[in-house]
Design an enzyme around this catalytic site. Structure first.
Site, PDB file in Angstrom:
ATOM      1  N   ASP A 105       0.775  -0.567   0.208  1.00 27.22           N
ATOM      2  CA  ASP A 105      -0.515   0.304   0.252  1.00 27.22           C
ATOM      3  C   ASP A 105       0.946   1.399   0.190  1.00 27.22           C
ATOM      4  O   ASP A 105       1.969   1.299   0.942  1.00 27.22           O
ATOM      5  CB  ASP A 105      -1.143  -0.331   1.053  1.00 27.22           C
ATOM      6  CG  ASP A 105      -1.989   0.639   1.384  1.00 27.22           C
ATOM      7  OD1 ASP A 105      -2.292   1.339  -0.042  1.00 27.22           O
ATOM      8  OD2 ASP A 105      -2.657   1.094   2.232  1.00 27.22           O
ATOM      9  N   ASN A 163     -10.527  -3.087  -6.048  1.00 27.56           N
ATOM     10  CA  ASN A 163     -10.013  -2.006  -6.570  1.00 27.56           C
ATOM     11  C   ASN A 163     -10.363  -0.829  -7.897  1.00 27.56           C
ATOM     12  O   ASN A 163     -10.515  -0.191  -8.967  1.00 27.56           O
ATOM     13  CB  ASN A 163      -7.942  -2.312  -7.215  1.00 27.56           C
ATOM     14  CG  ASN A 163      -7.979  -2.325  -5.826  1.00 27.56           C
ATOM     15  OD1 ASN A 163      -7.192  -2.930  -5.831  1.00 27.56           O
ATOM     16  ND2 ASN A 163      -7.647  -1.141  -4.850  1.00 27.56           N
TER      17      ASN A 163
HETATM   18  C1  FPP Z   1      -2.549   0.420  -3.186  1.00 29.62           C
HETATM   19  O1  FPP Z   1      -1.880   1.434  -3.064  1.00 29.62           O
HETATM   20  C2  FPP Z   1      -1.605  -0.383  -4.235  1.00 29.62           C
HETATM   21  C3  FPP Z   1      -1.966  -0.969  -5.599  1.00 29.62           C
HETATM   22  C4  FPP Z   1      -3.644  -0.992  -5.609  1.00 29.62           C
HETATM   23  C5  FPP Z   1      -1.254  -1.681  -6.457  1.00 29.62           C
HETATM   24  C6  FPP Z   1      -0.266  -3.035  -5.974  1.00 29.62           C
HETATM   25  C7  FPP Z   1       0.082  -2.472  -7.672  1.00 29.62           C
HETATM   26  C8  FPP Z   1       1.705  -2.543  -7.414  1.00 29.62           C
HETATM   27  C9  FPP Z   1       2.638  -2.241  -6.301  1.00 29.62           C
HETATM   28  C10 FPP Z   1       2.710  -2.290  -9.076  1.00 29.62           C
HETATM   29  C11 FPP Z   1       2.367  -3.612  -9.435  1.00 29.62           C
HETATM   30  C12 FPP Z   1       2.560  -5.067  -8.871  1.00 29.62           C
HETATM   31  C13 FPP Z   1       2.302  -5.935  -9.822  1.00 29.62           C
HETATM   32  C14 FPP Z   1       2.665  -7.759  -9.303  1.00 29.62           C
HETATM   33  C15 FPP Z   1       3.423  -5.948 -10.948  1.00 29.62           C
HETATM   34  P1  FPP Z   1      -2.660   2.505  -3.344  1.00 29.62           P
HETATM   35  O2  FPP Z   1      -2.241   2.934  -4.854  1.00 29.62           O
HETATM   36  O3  FPP Z   1      -3.553   2.193  -2.446  1.00 29.62           O
HETATM   37  O4  FPP Z   1      -2.125   3.536  -2.441  1.00 29.62           O
HETATM   38  P2  FPP Z   1      -2.634   5.064  -1.667  1.00 29.62           P
HETATM   39  O5  FPP Z   1      -2.889   4.516  -0.354  1.00 29.62           O
HETATM   40  O6  FPP Z   1      -1.836   6.039  -1.438  1.00 29.62           O
HETATM   41  O7  FPP Z   1      -3.246   5.643  -2.572  1.00 29.62           O
END
Ligand code: FPP
Length: 241
Positions: free
Chosen positions: A19, A67
């Protein structure tokens, strides 16, 4: 079944809720997808660190069933990132003996991505090193519901005696059926929630919630958390020796 690492002290199976990509990007005045790309680069480093740290199973939460509620731009960007990531990384995973699996509900993902996921699983099926499981369109409740549906079908068709159903039965229907339960679940970015991740499987897991945003997570931070885990006393409901 919970387990310990090669030396008996570290976790054998670590699950990570990655996250904080969005906030990491926002802090730099960049679009959220910039953070996801930085996060993807971190995934590679953490996978590479696993053999040296005694982590045999690594399960990462890449996209949840919730998501889809993000903007169309972000969802499309993430899907494109997953496709490119699989295409780009697969040869390296084979070379590094990493076995790749995906968990989650696949039908909602686009056909091209699903084909790449199948290909990645097939290409690495012989690999015996780190077991990397990527949760894509995954939700713990959704997984239990889909497992229950399959179990109910087996009962209806006479393949399973309802009286024989116990705690060992449902895990055989979960997406994770070939994996041990996670020993340690890590969530980055300061949120202390499990957000529908591995609900059944984490019943006895240890948790670490850390403030670091996922794109800043490093093998050193990972090693530190594993060392802390080694100092814990896991009792699984029993009392200490
Ligand atoms: C949460 O951060 C992250 C995600 C919903 C996506 C996770 C994806 C990756 C780490 C990249 C790619 C992974 C692979 C396997 C290629 P957020 O967007 O919710 O962050 P925030 O809470 O700061 O908004």
């Amino acid at each position: 079944m919970a387990s310990t690492g090669a030396d008996g002290a570290g976790p054998r199976h670590v699950a990570i809720i990655m996250d904080g990509n969005g906030r990491w990007a926002q802090k730099r005045g960049r679009p959220r997808l910039f953070g996801h790309h930085a996060g993807a680069r971190r995934v590679r480093e953490i996978v590479e660190a696993c053999p040296g740290l005694g982590v045999k199973y690594l399960t990462i939460f890449a996209f949840s069933t919730e998501n889809w509620k993000r903007t169309q731009t972000e969802v499309a960007g993430l899907m494109s990132l997953f496709r490119r990531y699989i295409m780009k990384e697969m040869q390296d995973f084979v070379r590094e003996n990493v076995r790749v699996r995906f968990i989650g509900d696949r039908p909602r993902l686009d056909a091209k991505l699903r084909a790449l996921m199948d290909e990645a699983e097939a290409m690495t099926a012989h690999c015996t090193g780190t077991n990397l499981t990527i949760a894509l369109n995954y939700g713990g409740r959704d997984e239990v519901a889909r497992a229950t549906k399959r179990l109910a079908r087996d009962v209806a068709q006479g393949r399973l005696d309802p009286e024989a159903v116990d705690e060992e039965t449902l895990p055989r229907y979960l997406d994770t059926r070939v994996l041990p339960d996670p020993d340690l679940v890590i969530r980055t970015s300061g949120e202390a929630r499990i957000s529908n991740f591995l609900l059944w499987q984490s019943a006895y897991a240890e948790y670490e919630f850390i403030d670091t945003l996922w794109p800043d997570f490093s093998p050193e931070i990972f090693a530190g958390l594993l060392a802390q885990y080694g100092a814990r006393d896991r009792r699984f409901g029993a009392v200490s020796a």
